[in-house]
Scaffold this motif. Structure first.
Motif, PDB file in Angstrom:
ATOM      1  N   PHE A  45      28.510  47.111  46.875  1.00  0.00           N
ATOM      2  CA  PHE A  45      29.055  45.849  46.370  1.00  0.00           C
ATOM      3  C   PHE A  45      27.939  44.976  45.802  1.00  0.00           C
ATOM      4  CE2 PHE A  45      32.903  45.975  49.447  1.00  0.00           C
ATOM      5  CZ  PHE A  45      33.699  46.545  48.468  1.00  0.00           C
ATOM      6  N   GLU A  46      26.853  44.881  46.529  1.00  0.00           N
ATOM      7  CA  GLU A  46      25.756  43.999  46.114  1.00  0.00           C
ATOM      8  C   GLU A  46      25.061  44.510  44.853  1.00  0.00           C
ATOM      9  OE1 GLU A  46      24.614  42.294  50.572  1.00  0.00           O
ATOM     10  OE2 GLU A  46      23.522  44.014  49.734  1.00  0.00           O
ATOM     11  N   SER A  47      25.221  45.788  44.542  1.00  0.00           N
ATOM     12  CA  SER A  47      24.566  46.355  43.362  1.00  0.00           C
ATOM     13  C   SER A  47      25.200  45.901  42.053  1.00  0.00           C
ATOM     14  CB  SER A  47      24.575  47.884  43.443  1.00  0.00           C
ATOM     15  OG  SER A  47      25.888  48.407  43.220  1.00  0.00           O
ATOM     16  N   PHE A  48      26.464  45.465  42.101  1.00  0.00           N
ATOM     17  CA  PHE A  48      27.134  45.062  40.857  1.00  0.00           C
ATOM     18  C   PHE A  48      27.793  43.695  40.914  1.00  0.00           C
ATOM     19  CE2 PHE A  48      30.408  47.583  43.159  1.00  0.00           C
ATOM     20  CZ  PHE A  48      31.415  46.621  43.248  1.00  0.00           C
ATOM     21  N   ALA A  49      27.954  43.107  42.081  1.00  0.00           N
ATOM     22  CA  ALA A  49      28.697  41.849  42.186  1.00  0.00           C
ATOM     23  C   ALA A  49      27.937  40.703  41.526  1.00  0.00           C
ATOM     24  CB  ALA A  49      28.963  41.522  43.649  1.00  0.00           C
ATOM     25  N   PRO A  50      28.610  39.885  40.710  1.00  0.00           N
ATOM     26  CA  PRO A  50      27.975  38.683  40.169  1.00  0.00           C
ATOM     27  C   PRO A  50      27.485  37.760  41.283  1.00  0.00           C
ATOM     28  CG  PRO A  50      30.049  39.147  39.042  1.00  0.00           C
ATOM     29  CD  PRO A  50      29.988  40.075  40.222  1.00  0.00           C
ATOM     30  N   ALA A 219      36.469  49.807  46.154  1.00  0.00           N
ATOM     31  CA  ALA A 219      35.134  49.507  45.652  1.00  0.00           C
ATOM     32  C   ALA A 219      35.027  49.730  44.150  1.00  0.00           C
ATOM     33  CB  ALA A 219      34.100  50.368  46.384  1.00  0.00           C
ATOM     34  N   GLU A 220      35.648  50.793  43.645  1.00  0.00           N
ATOM     35  CA  GLU A 220      35.571  51.075  42.213  1.00  0.00           C
ATOM     36  C   GLU A 220      36.383  50.071  41.389  1.00  0.00           C
ATOM     37  OE1 GLU A 220      33.513  54.181  40.644  1.00  0.00           O
ATOM     38  OE2 GLU A 220      32.871  52.596  42.007  1.00  0.00           O
ATOM     39  N   ILE A 221      37.491  49.592  41.930  1.00  0.00           N
ATOM     40  CA  ILE A 221      38.230  48.527  41.239  1.00  0.00           C
ATOM     41  C   ILE A 221      37.355  47.281  41.146  1.00  0.00           C
ATOM     42  CG2 ILE A 221      40.251  47.009  41.336  1.00  0.00           C
ATOM     43  CD1 ILE A 221      41.661  49.263  42.923  1.00  0.00           C
ATOM     44  N   ALA A 222      36.663  46.954  42.227  1.00  0.00           N
ATOM     45  CA  ALA A 222      35.772  45.794  42.219  1.00  0.00           C
ATOM     46  C   ALA A 222      34.703  45.940  41.150  1.00  0.00           C
ATOM     47  CB  ALA A 222      35.133  45.622  43.597  1.00  0.00           C
ATOM     48  N   ARG A 223      34.136  47.135  41.045  1.00  0.00           N
ATOM     49  CA  ARG A 223      33.105  47.365  40.025  1.00  0.00           C
ATOM     50  C   ARG A 223      33.659  47.194  38.623  1.00  0.00           C
ATOM     51  NH1 ARG A 223      31.940  51.552  36.859  1.00  0.00           N
ATOM     52  NH2 ARG A 223      33.328  52.991  37.971  1.00  0.00           N
ATOM     53  N   ILE A 225      36.254  45.455  37.658  1.00  0.00           N
ATOM     54  CA  ILE A 225      36.562  44.041  37.403  1.00  0.00           C
ATOM     55  C   ILE A 225      35.275  43.269  37.121  1.00  0.00           C
ATOM     56  CG2 ILE A 225      37.386  41.916  38.498  1.00  0.00           C
ATOM     57  CD1 ILE A 225      39.647  43.696  37.539  1.00  0.00           C
ATOM     58  N   ALA A 226      34.219  43.554  37.865  1.00  0.00           N
ATOM     59  CA  ALA A 226      32.943  42.883  37.638  1.00  0.00           C
ATOM     60  C   ALA A 226      32.399  43.211  36.250  1.00  0.00           C
ATOM     61  CB  ALA A 226      31.937  43.287  38.712  1.00  0.00           C
ATOM     62  N   GLU A 227      32.464  44.484  35.879  1.00  0.00           N
ATOM     63  CA  GLU A 227      31.954  44.900  34.567  1.00  0.00           C
ATOM     64  C   GLU A 227      32.756  44.305  33.422  1.00  0.00           C
ATOM     65  OE1 GLU A 227      31.942  49.143  34.710  1.00  0.00           O
ATOM     66  OE2 GLU A 227      30.124  49.263  35.947  1.00  0.00           O
ATOM     67  N   LEU A 373      45.504  49.843  39.310  1.00  0.00           N
ATOM     68  CA  LEU A 373      45.316  48.575  40.016  1.00  0.00           C
ATOM     69  C   LEU A 373      44.374  47.647  39.264  1.00  0.00           C
ATOM     70  CD1 LEU A 373      45.236  49.617  43.777  1.00  0.00           C
ATOM     71  CD2 LEU A 373      47.097  48.626  42.460  1.00  0.00           C
ATOM     72  N   THR A 374      43.375  48.210  38.596  1.00  0.00           N
ATOM     73  CA  THR A 374      42.491  47.365  37.779  1.00  0.00           C
ATOM     74  C   THR A 374      43.280  46.677  36.674  1.00  0.00           C
ATOM     75  OG1 THR A 374      40.578  48.792  38.214  1.00  0.00           O
ATOM     76  CG2 THR A 374      40.463  47.371  36.285  1.00  0.00           C
ATOM     77  N   TYR A 375      44.104  47.430  35.963  1.00  0.00           N
ATOM     78  CA  TYR A 375      44.908  46.845  34.890  1.00  0.00           C
ATOM     79  C   TYR A 375      45.969  45.888  35.447  1.00  0.00           C
ATOM     80  CZ  TYR A 375      42.819  50.436  31.877  1.00  0.00           C
ATOM     81  OH  TYR A 375      41.947  51.229  31.179  1.00  0.00           O
ATOM     82  N   THR A 376      46.470  46.157  36.643  1.00  0.00           N
ATOM     83  CA  THR A 376      47.438  45.248  37.259  1.00  0.00           C
ATOM     84  C   THR A 376      46.784  43.896  37.564  1.00  0.00           C
ATOM     85  OG1 THR A 376      48.751  47.051  38.224  1.00  0.00           O
ATOM     86  CG2 THR A 376      48.942  44.889  39.258  1.00  0.00           C
TER      87      THR A 376
END
Length: 420
Positions: A45-50, A219-223, A225-227, A373-376
Motif C-alpha cells: 500500500f505504501e509503495s503507491f498510495a498518495p 490491494a490491486e483495486i487500490a493501486r 484507483i491511485a494510478e 470493482l475498479t470501474y464500479t
C-alpha cells in the motif's frame, strides 16, 4: 478498449502473479494475521498510495484499512473488504510417543493426511517471539496395514480426533523431545504449499486461496484507483479484515468504526460445475474461468448490484450471478452485523477444492473482479449525488411491468430466411 488489451482476457503478468503468490503465502492464521497485513500488504500500500491517503491500524487485531480521504465523513464512503485470516490447525496435546495431537478447525480431516505443514510456536521463555518448525506431516492412521477394514474400503472415514502431527520423533523421552522445542497447546499449524501455475491455461493452485485472493484483489483495486488519480467525491476504504473464518468478527469492527455507505466483501466462491457429488442439489452453474461472481439474495443490495452489473456489461467483463440464502457467508455481511446502514454485496471468483491444500482458481476471474470493482468505484465517483442515488432508488416490485410469453426462439440464434 479492444479485446486484445483487456486484462481479464489475457494471462496475468508474471510480476502481478508473484505479488499474488506473496500475499497468499504469508503465514496469517486466525488471530495472528500480521504477516500478511503488516509484512506484505502495508508495504505494498505504501509503495503507491498518495501522501494524503491514510493507513488505519487497530489495537485489537492486525487488520488495516487504506483510506483515500481520511476524516471526510461528508463524502460517500465505500469499503471493499478482503480477509487476511487463514483457517489453521492447532496443537491440542502432546502424547507420550511424541505425537502432537491437533485440532483441525475448518478442514475435513481426510484432506489433511500426509501433507507437509509449518508449526508456529511462541517461545515460552520470550513471549511475543515465534519460531517455525518445518518437516512434519499430518497423519491419522499411519499405514493402511493398521487401519480398520471398513476404513480401507471407504465405508468409514477419519475422525477429527485421530489427526496428529508427526515430527518423526524417535528414541528416548519422546514427549520430552517435543516439549523441549517449546511446543504448547494452542500453537498454530498451517499447510505448506505456495501457489503455482496450473496445468491448464490461466489456472493456479495451492493452499489458502481463501482468502488471500480477496486481499490481493482489494490491494490491486487500490493501486489502479491511485494510478488513475484517486476519487473526488467518493471516499474509498480498502480494508483487510481479520477473524472472518470464525464468524466475520473483524470486518464488522471495521464497519462499525468507519461506517461505510457501501460495503463490498471480496471472497472466494465455489465452482459448482466441477464439485463432485452435488448434482442432485441443483446448484447454480458457477464455473471457474467464466468470470467473477456477484451475490444475489440475503442482504445484497439490488441497487449496488445493478451498478456493478451495468458496469461489467459496459466494459464486457464476464460476470456470474451467485444465489445466496439468508447469509452471504462472507464479509459482505459486516455492515448489518455491525448495525450500520449501508448498501452491501459480495463479489467472488469460483475456485475448486476450498479448504484444502490444492485449492485451484483462474487468474482471469480474479482480474475480472479487480477491473469490475475498479470501474464500479469510478462510476460511483461520477454520480451527481451518490447519497441520494441510494436513498431514493430502491426497487419497487409494485411497479413491475407485466410480462407475456416470449416464444421459443433463442435470442442469440442467427435466423435464416428463405429468399423465396
Amino acid at each position: 478498449m479492444s479485446e486484445t488489451k483487456q486484462p481479464w482476457t489475457q494471462p496475468m503478468p508474471e510480476q502481478q502473479f508473484e505479488l499474488m503468490r506473496e500475499i497468499l503465502d504469508a503465514p496469517s492464521p486466525v488471530g495472528i494475521e500480521g504477516a500478511m497485513t503488516y509484512g506484505v500488504l502495508k508495504p505494498y500500500f505504501e509503495s503507491f498510495a498518495p501522501k494524503d491517503w491514510h493507513l488505519h491500524q487497530f489495537k485489537g487485531h492486525a487488520g488495516v484499512v487504506l483510506d483515500t480521504h481520511p476524516g471526510r465523513d461528508d463524502l460517500f464512503k465505500v469499503m471493499i473488504v478482503g480477509h487476511a485470516d487463514k483457517i489453521r490447525m492447532q496443537v491440542r496435546s502432546i502424547g507420550e510417543d511424541g505425537k502432537i495431537w491437533i485440532n483441525t478447525d475448518s478442514f475435513l480431516p481426510t484432506v489433511l493426511i500426509g501433507h507437509e505443514v509449518k508449526l508456529f510456536s511462541e517461545d515460552p521463555d520470550n513471549p511475543g517471539n515465534y519460531r517455525v518448525i518445518q518437516g512434519g506431516t499430518v497423519e491419522a492412521l499411519g499405514a493402511i496395514h493398521f487401519s480398520d477394514p471398513s476404513v480401507r474400503t471407504g465405508d468409514k472415514g477419519i475422525k477429527k480426533e485421530q489427526i496428529y502431527l508427526d515430527l518423526q520423533i524417535h528414541g528416548d523421552n519422546k514427549k520430552q523431545q517435543v516439549e523441549n522445542l517449546g511446543v504448547r497447546p494452542g500453537d498454530a499449524i498451517l499447510l505448506d504449499r505456495p501457489i503455482r501455475p496450473g496445468f491448464s491455461p490461466n489456472t493456479f493452485y495451492g493452499a489458502y486461496l481463501d482468502n488471500g485472493l480477496g486481499c490481493f484483489v482489494t490491494a490491486e483495486i487500490a493501486r489502479l484507483i491511485a494510478e488513475a488519480g484517486g476519487t473526488q467525491q467518493v471516499r474509498v476504504m480498502f480494508a483487510i479484515a481479520s477473524y472472518e473464518e470464525i464468524g466475520r468478527f473483524g470486518s464488522r469492527v471495521l464497519a462499525g468504526e468507519l461506517e461505510p455507505d457501501v460495503l463490498i466483501g471480496v471472497d472466494v466462491n465455489h465452482d459448482y460445475v466441477a464439485a463432485p457429488g452435488i448434482g442432485d442439489r441443483r446448484m447454480q452453474p458457477l464455473e471457474m474461468g467464466k468470470g467473477f461472481t456477484m451475490s444475489v439474495g440475503a442482504i445484497a443490495s439490488e441497487q449496488l448490484n445493478r451498478l456493478i452489473e451495468t458496469t461489467a456489461k459496459e466494459h464486457e467483463i464476464p460476470m456470474q450471478r451467485d444465489i445466496v440464502g439468508i447469509d452471504t457467508g462472507t464479509d459482505g455481511m459486516a455492515g448489518v452485523l455491525a448495525a450500520i446502514d449501508c448498501a452491501a454485496t459480495s463479489i467472488g471468483f469460483p475456485i475448486r477444492n476450498m479448504h484444502t491444500i490444492s485449492e485451484a482458481g483462474n487468474t482471469q476471474d480474479v482480474m475480472a473482479a479487480i477491473y469490475a470493482l475498479t470501474y464500479t468505484l469510478q462510476a460511483l465517483d461520477g454520480m451527481a449525488d451518490p447519497h441520494r442515488q441510494f436513498l431514493d432508488n430502491h426497487p419497487r416490485l409494485d411497479q413491475a411491468n407485466s410480462l407475456a410469453h416470449q416464444g421459443s426462439d433463442k435470442p442469440d440464434e442467427e435466423k435464416t430466411y428463405d429468399d423465396h
